[in-house]
Design a protein around this motif. Structure first.
Motif, short mmCIF file in Angstrom:
data_model
loop_
_atom_site.label_atom_id
_atom_site.label_comp_id
_atom_site.label_asym_id
_atom_site.label_seq_id
_atom_site.Cartn_x
_atom_site.Cartn_y
_atom_site.Cartn_z
N ARG A 124 9.22 -6.98 9.68
CA ARG A 124 9.77 -7.99 10.60
C ARG A 124 9.32 -9.38 10.20
N ASN A 125 8.13 -9.47 9.65
CA ASN A 125 7.58 -10.77 9.28
C ASN A 125 7.45 -10.84 7.76
N VAL A 126 8.54 -11.26 7.10
CA VAL A 126 8.60 -11.31 5.64
C VAL A 126 7.60 -12.32 5.10
N THR A 127 7.41 -13.43 5.79
CA THR A 127 6.47 -14.45 5.34
C THR A 127 5.05 -13.91 5.34
N LEU A 128 4.68 -13.18 6.37
CA LEU A 128 3.35 -12.58 6.42
C LEU A 128 3.19 -11.56 5.30
N MET A 129 4.22 -10.75 5.03
CA MET A 129 4.16 -9.77 3.95
C MET A 129 4.01 -10.48 2.60
N ARG A 130 4.76 -11.54 2.37
CA ARG A 130 4.63 -12.30 1.13
C ARG A 130 3.22 -12.88 0.98
N THR A 131 2.68 -13.37 2.06
CA THR A 131 1.32 -13.91 2.04
C THR A 131 0.32 -12.82 1.67
N PHE A 132 0.44 -11.64 2.28
CA PHE A 132 -0.44 -10.52 1.95
C PHE A 132 -0.32 -10.14 0.47
N LEU A 133 0.91 -10.14 -0.05
CA LEU A 133 1.12 -9.83 -1.46
C LEU A 133 0.46 -10.88 -2.35
N ASN A 134 0.64 -12.15 -2.01
CA ASN A 134 0.11 -13.24 -2.83
C ASN A 134 -1.40 -13.29 -2.87
N ILE A 135 -2.06 -12.91 -1.78
CA ILE A 135 -3.53 -12.96 -1.77
C ILE A 135 -4.17 -11.61 -2.11
N GLY A 136 -3.34 -10.62 -2.45
CA GLY A 136 -3.86 -9.35 -2.91
C GLY A 136 -4.21 -8.34 -1.83
N LEU A 137 -3.84 -8.60 -0.59
CA LEU A 137 -4.10 -7.61 0.47
C LEU A 137 -3.13 -6.44 0.41
N ALA A 138 -1.95 -6.69 -0.11
CA ALA A 138 -0.95 -5.64 -0.30
C ALA A 138 -0.62 -5.60 -1.79
N GLU A 139 -0.43 -4.39 -2.32
CA GLU A 139 -0.13 -4.27 -3.75
C GLU A 139 1.37 -4.34 -4.02
N HIS A 140 2.12 -3.57 -3.32
CA HIS A 140 3.58 -3.60 -3.44
C HIS A 140 4.17 -3.02 -2.17
N MET A 141 5.40 -3.32 -1.92
CA MET A 141 6.01 -2.89 -0.66
C MET A 141 6.50 -1.45 -0.76
N GLY A 142 6.30 -0.71 0.33
CA GLY A 142 6.88 0.62 0.42
C GLY A 142 5.97 1.79 0.15
N HIS A 143 4.72 1.57 -0.23
CA HIS A 143 3.87 2.73 -0.52
C HIS A 143 2.91 3.08 0.61
N GLY A 144 2.76 2.22 1.60
CA GLY A 144 1.76 2.43 2.65
C GLY A 144 2.00 3.65 3.51
N ILE A 145 3.17 3.76 4.09
CA ILE A 145 3.45 4.89 4.99
C ILE A 145 3.42 6.22 4.23
N PRO A 146 4.06 6.33 3.03
CA PRO A 146 3.92 7.60 2.30
C PRO A 146 2.47 7.96 1.97
N THR A 147 1.62 6.97 1.71
CA THR A 147 0.19 7.23 1.45
C THR A 147 -0.45 7.88 2.67
N ILE A 148 -0.15 7.34 3.84
CA ILE A 148 -0.69 7.87 5.09
C ILE A 148 -0.16 9.28 5.35
N VAL A 149 1.14 9.47 5.16
CA VAL A 149 1.76 10.78 5.41
C VAL A 149 1.21 11.82 4.44
N ASP A 150 0.97 11.44 3.18
CA ASP A 150 0.39 12.39 2.21
C ASP A 150 -0.98 12.88 2.65
N LYS A 151 -1.75 12.00 3.26
CA LYS A 151 -3.12 12.35 3.68
C LYS A 151 -3.16 13.04 5.04
N TYR A 152 -2.35 12.55 5.99
CA TYR A 152 -2.46 13.01 7.38
C TYR A 152 -1.22 13.71 7.94
#
Length: 105
Positions: free
Chosen positions: A61-89
């Motif tokens: 919903r907040n593309v600017t916040l996502m871009r900011t997270f990507l630029n400062i290294g808090l996020a690596e790339h879009m789309g892997h977070g939820i599958p990572t969680i589902v794989d574990k839990y």
């Protein structure tokens, strides 16, 4: 030893921030002695279904916040977070309603 997977909790918190409906209220993080609950307001983004959510289709919903997270290294790339969680839990840690998404670890 940790009671939860640190990488998964990091992904849930980042997802809660970028998927949250900020015009409603901020995300909520609740800590208990045996679990964490992370609540993102607004439900799934418009036009997204649960299968797409669990498959890792990213529609923040907040593309600017996502871009900011990507630029400062808090996020690596879009789309892997939820599958990572589902794989574990598995998908049962998520409760998806029309007005919120809650993840309980």
């Amino acid at each position: 030893s940790y009671l939860f997977d640190f990488d998964c909790v990091n992904e849930v918190i980042l997802s809660a921030l970028v998927y949250n409906g900020w015009t409603i209220i901020e995300p909520q993080i609740s800590m208990f002695h045996d679990r964490l609950k992370i609540l993102s307001h607004g439900g799934l983004p418009s036009g997204m279904n649960e299968k797409q959510f669990f498959d890792g289709i990213s529609k923040p919903r907040n593309v600017t916040l996502m871009r900011t997270f990507l630029n400062i290294g808090l996020a690596e790339h879009m789309g892997h977070g939820i599958p990572t969680i589902v794989d574990k839990y598995d998908t049962e840690v998520f409760e998806i309603q029309s007005n919120y998404i809650r993840c309980t670890n």
